[in-house]
Design a protein around this motif. Structure first.
Motif, PDB file in Angstrom:
ATOM      1  N   LEU A  78      84.603 -26.505  12.878  1.00  0.00           N
ATOM      2  CA  LEU A  78      84.024 -25.856  14.007  1.00  0.00           C
ATOM      3  C   LEU A  78      84.838 -24.855  14.806  1.00  0.00           C
ATOM      4  CD1 LEU A  78      81.766 -28.809  15.432  1.00  0.00           C
ATOM      5  CD2 LEU A  78      80.681 -26.865  13.856  1.00  0.00           C
ATOM      6  N   SER A  79      84.182 -24.046  15.714  1.00  0.00           N
ATOM      7  CA  SER A  79      85.074 -23.059  16.422  1.00  0.00           C
ATOM      8  C   SER A  79      84.489 -22.696  17.665  1.00  0.00           C
ATOM      9  CB  SER A  79      85.857 -21.877  15.762  1.00  0.00           C
ATOM     10  OG  SER A  79      84.790 -20.919  15.250  1.00  0.00           O
ATOM     11  N   SER A 128      83.351 -19.750  18.269  1.00  0.00           N
ATOM     12  CA  SER A 128      82.279 -18.958  17.623  1.00  0.00           C
ATOM     13  C   SER A 128      81.422 -19.615  16.976  1.00  0.00           C
ATOM     14  CB  SER A 128      83.135 -17.671  16.799  1.00  0.00           C
ATOM     15  OG  SER A 128      83.593 -18.255  15.690  1.00  0.00           O
ATOM     16  N   ARG A 129      81.564 -20.902  16.436  1.00  0.00           N
ATOM     17  CA  ARG A 129      80.461 -21.576  15.783  1.00  0.00           C
ATOM     18  C   ARG A 129      80.593 -23.204  16.348  1.00  0.00           C
ATOM     19  NH1 ARG A 129      80.802 -24.696  10.997  1.00  0.00           N
ATOM     20  NH2 ARG A 129      78.704 -24.615   9.752  1.00  0.00           N
ATOM     21  N   LYS A 171      78.563 -25.422  16.512  1.00  0.00           N
ATOM     22  CA  LYS A 171      77.388 -26.338  15.946  1.00  0.00           C
ATOM     23  C   LYS A 171      77.703 -26.214  14.471  1.00  0.00           C
ATOM     24  CE  LYS A 171      74.495 -26.794  19.935  1.00  0.00           C
ATOM     25  NZ  LYS A 171      73.161 -26.787  20.504  1.00  0.00           N
ATOM     26  N   GLY A 172      77.168 -27.186  13.724  1.00  0.00           N
ATOM     27  CA  GLY A 172      77.266 -27.036  12.270  1.00  0.00           C
ATOM     28  C   GLY A 172      76.694 -28.255  11.597  1.00  0.00           C
ATOM     29  N   GLN A 187      78.976 -31.149  16.657  1.00  0.00           N
ATOM     30  CA  GLN A 187      79.145 -30.002  17.634  1.00  0.00           C
ATOM     31  C   GLN A 187      80.216 -30.522  18.414  1.00  0.00           C
ATOM     32  OE1 GLN A 187      75.191 -30.282  19.240  1.00  0.00           O
ATOM     33  NE2 GLN A 187      75.857 -31.567  21.279  1.00  0.00           N
ATOM     34  N   GLU A 206      88.554 -25.449  18.451  1.00  0.00           N
ATOM     35  CA  GLU A 206      88.611 -25.568  17.134  1.00  0.00           C
ATOM     36  C   GLU A 206      88.576 -27.164  16.676  1.00  0.00           C
ATOM     37  OE1 GLU A 206      92.702 -25.239  14.916  1.00  0.00           O
ATOM     38  OE2 GLU A 206      92.212 -23.361  15.914  1.00  0.00           O
TER      39      GLU A 206
END
Length: 689
Positions: free
Chosen positions: A50-51, A53-54, A56-57, A195, A203
């Protein structure tokens, strides 16, 4: 009298100005500890990332019961209020920041490290574990640490949480900050979401299975800690039961490592034997754990080190019944074997059939450290104290789920009970011989003695009021050569576990044993400053330093009469939280009690009269020695934020010691009160450890 007060004021002012004088020639004992830093290597790429820019995943896993995983995050700690979630795997893992109560030490002892403004931000990581059939352990296991324990709390840090089948651990910048022991596993499902909070975490990487972890021995802490009143590194780490042995010129200390005052592993303790040693009592070396926890069913109880077939060994108990019912352990089969054969059997560890429990042992592979577990279960006692007699016989005092004296031709050939009624009581029992006497120390409250070679019963020394219990919990006694014997143990702070300490023993012709400070472990100090040549009634003295040693001479005006008290008081000079140390020559007692506004503190009970020195609160010791003529008193006062209070260790006439812990007390004033006693040469020395 006004003139005397002026003299005292001048001398005290000189002390306050000069308390930073050069260190005296004494050398403090130091412990060379293992590195608290660890290296992490991955066998492959992260399973998910995760970062900002992202944030959640989702991720998938083929194994719903992962035996290891690692989450690595880059976090930017900044001042905050309330609570902040850093990372979450819903229903399984939560990593967060929160403001803890600066006055609440509870199980984690977070106030050991507060910010300069008094606030207490903490980093915590919780995980939900599921252990089918054991409802006790289907709940959250939480670890954490105060941010102020970091050298630079605010700013960017790498945070790693690491799960194995036995440990849940948090690291910051590769330094181990806290851990606990697991029972059960998180339920991953086949697909999970997760998340991060992008305002704080830039990160995050998830590794399934977890990364490889090894100690970074090239990196260590800069300052080696002193040994007397030492506690393991960490805000919530303490010393539990101590077991010692002197072998081949080396003195070994094994201690049950404790976090959270017995609250680890969901309250069952999660203890295991750590180990350090010395050949000169000045330089001490920490070794790797002698009995590390390697299985979920392990939580270890007290045993004893011994030498068998020229190999250094340590016996210990498996307190498996604290985790699983007896019916799921080896205990029923071991007890059944004994009832049938009138001796214990030897069982091998086979957790697939029954969880191991009872007595076992580990063997050093180099006769110094490097211990290897035998895997053999030789008795159903869960606190086995094994020792070899001077004649080379193996003996054991059985405690916890067993009792009595036992003997065996070898460790694994079966143990026969030779005396079912002795020891009479006590837990964690140790044996030692000195001259023509043999002694048995029974945990916190029992002591027996008999003459070697005579067919006589054991004498109850506690019943005579001539024991050496002085606040050292579960004392372990060992000879160290040149006719010297020392007693090592621990003292409780606000629960089970606390600082480590050693006092030296003195033996008298009748077998009585006294105690004194061990010269090698007296902390280094500044040069002594004279506070008063003569101390008058109700003289008070302010003190500047948290850690110091006082010395003074006592001259009784009449033989076997008089008493002196010294009160340790907070800044406002009140008796609130204050402690009084009193010596009563007429009663031949010394005691700690609450400080009082007028007169002397209330008389306390000795151990035979119902007192409990092992609680290191208010208690008395009796039949003190060396006080019928002029004598010297030495008092060591030690305080720090981890303790949350003050240790006071008193030596009287070089033959009697007693130690106390006073929660919440910071000593800023000392007050004398005496009756038919003259006090001379009051001196103070700042401890420079």
């Amino acid at each position: 009298m006004p003139y005397m007060k002026k003299i005292i004021l001048v001398i005290t002012s000189f002390y306050l100005l000069q308390s930073g004088l050069a260190q005296s020639g004494a050398v403090s004992a130091k412990l060379h500890t293992l590195s608290p830093y660890f290296l992490f290597t991955a066998s492959g790429t992260p399973s998910a990332t995760l970062s900002t820019s992202r944030p959640k995943g989702d991720f998938t896993t083929d194994n719903t019961r992962q035996e290891s995983f690692t989450i690595k995050m880059l976090v930017n700690f900044q001042p905050f209020s309330g609570e902040q979630t850093l990372l979450e795997v819903p229903g399984m893992i939560t990593i967060k920041l929160r403001q803890a109560d600066p006055e609440n030490r509870d199980r984690q002892n977070y106030p050991a490290a507060k910010m300069q403004d008094g606030s207490l931000p903490v980093l915590e990581a919780g995980i939900i574990l599921n252990a089918p059939g054991i409802n006790l352990f289907t709940r959250q296991l939480e670890i954490g640490h105060p941010l102020a324990s970091l050298k630079n709390p605010w700013g960017k840090h790498e945070v790693i949480v690491h799960f194995t089948k036995t440990h849940w651990t948090i690291y910051v910048d590769n330094e181990l900050m806290d851990n606990d022991f697991v029972v059960g596993y998180p339920h991953w499902w086949h697909q999970r979401s997760w998340q991060i909070n992008p305002a704080v975490v830039s990160e995050a990487s998830l590794y399934l299975p977890g990364m490889n972890v090894e100690r970074d021995n090239k990196r260590n802490i800069e300052q080696m800690p002193g040994l007397q009143y030492w506690t393991p590194r960490g805000h919530n780490s303490w010393v539990g039961d101590v077991a010692t042995i002197y072998h081949d010129g080396r003195y070994h200390v094994f201690y049950l490592y404790d976090r959270r005052h017995h609250a680890s592993k969901f309250g069952v303790g999660g203890h295991y034997f750590e180990h350090f040693s010395t050949t000169d009592f000045i330089t001490w070396t920490e070794h790797e754990a002698a009995t590390p926890i390697e299985e979920q069913w392990e939580t270890i109880g007290t045993g004893s080190p011994f030498v068998y077939n020229n190999k250094l060994c340590i016996s210990y108990g498996l307190h498996t019944s604290r985790i699983y019912p007896d019916s799921l352990t080896e205990y029923p089969d071991m007890l059944r074997y004994f009832n049938q054969h009138k001796k214990s059997g030897s069982f091998s560890s086979n957790p697939e059939e029954a969880y191991p429990s009872g007595a076992t042992y580990s063997v050093s592979q180099d006769n110094v450290s490097n211990f290897k577990k035998s895997g053999a279960l030789f008795h159903y006692s869960e606190n086995p104290s094994v020792f070899t007699t001077p004649e080379g016989k193996l003996k054991m005092y059985a405690n916890y789920k067993a009792k009595g004296t036992w003997e065996s031709a070898s460790l694994d050939s079966g143990w026969y009970c030779t005396d079912p009624d002795f020891p009479l009581g006590g837990d964690c029992t140790f044996d030692f011989r000195w001259g023509k006497y043999e002694y048995v120390v029974g945990g916190f409250t029992s002591l027996w003695r008999r003459t070697i070679g005579k067919n006589e019963p054991w004498k109850d020394i506690v019943a005579e009021g001539k024991d050496f219990y002085n606040g050292v919990g579960v004392p372990s006694v060992s000879p160290i050569g040149n006719g010297r014997y020392i007693m090592a143990g621990w003292m409780p702070i606000t629960g089970w576990g606390g600082p480590f300490l050693i006092h030296e023993l003195i033996q008298y012709p009748d077998g009585r044993i006294g105690t004194k400070w061990m010269k090698e472990l007296i902390p280094a100090t500044t040069d002594a400053v004279l506070l008063a040549k003569n101390v008058e009634q109700k003289n008070a003295f302010p003190v500047k330093d948290e850690n110091f040693i006082l010395t003074f001479d006592v001259v009784p005006q009449k033989k076997k009469n008089g008493k002196v008290a010294l009160s340790f008081l907070p800044a406002d000079g009140s008796n609130k939280k204050g402690c009084e140390m009193q010596i009563n020559i007429a009663a031949f007692t010394a005691q700690y009690s609450d400080a009082v506004k007028d007169g002397f503190g209330e008389m306390q009970k000795s151990i035979r009269n119902g007192g409990n020195p092992s609680l290191v609160g208010n208690y008395a010791i009796e039949n003190i020695m060396g006080v019928e003529k002029p004598f010297t008193v030495r008092i060591l006062v030690k305080s720090n934020t981890k303790l949350g209070g003050t240790i006071i260790d008193t030596e009287i006439a070089g033959q009697n010691t007693l130690v106390t812990y006073r929660n919440g007390l910071n000593v800023d004033n000392i007050l004398f009160n005496q009756e038919r006693m003259d006090i001379h040469n009051l001196k103070i020395m700042k401890i420079v450890d």
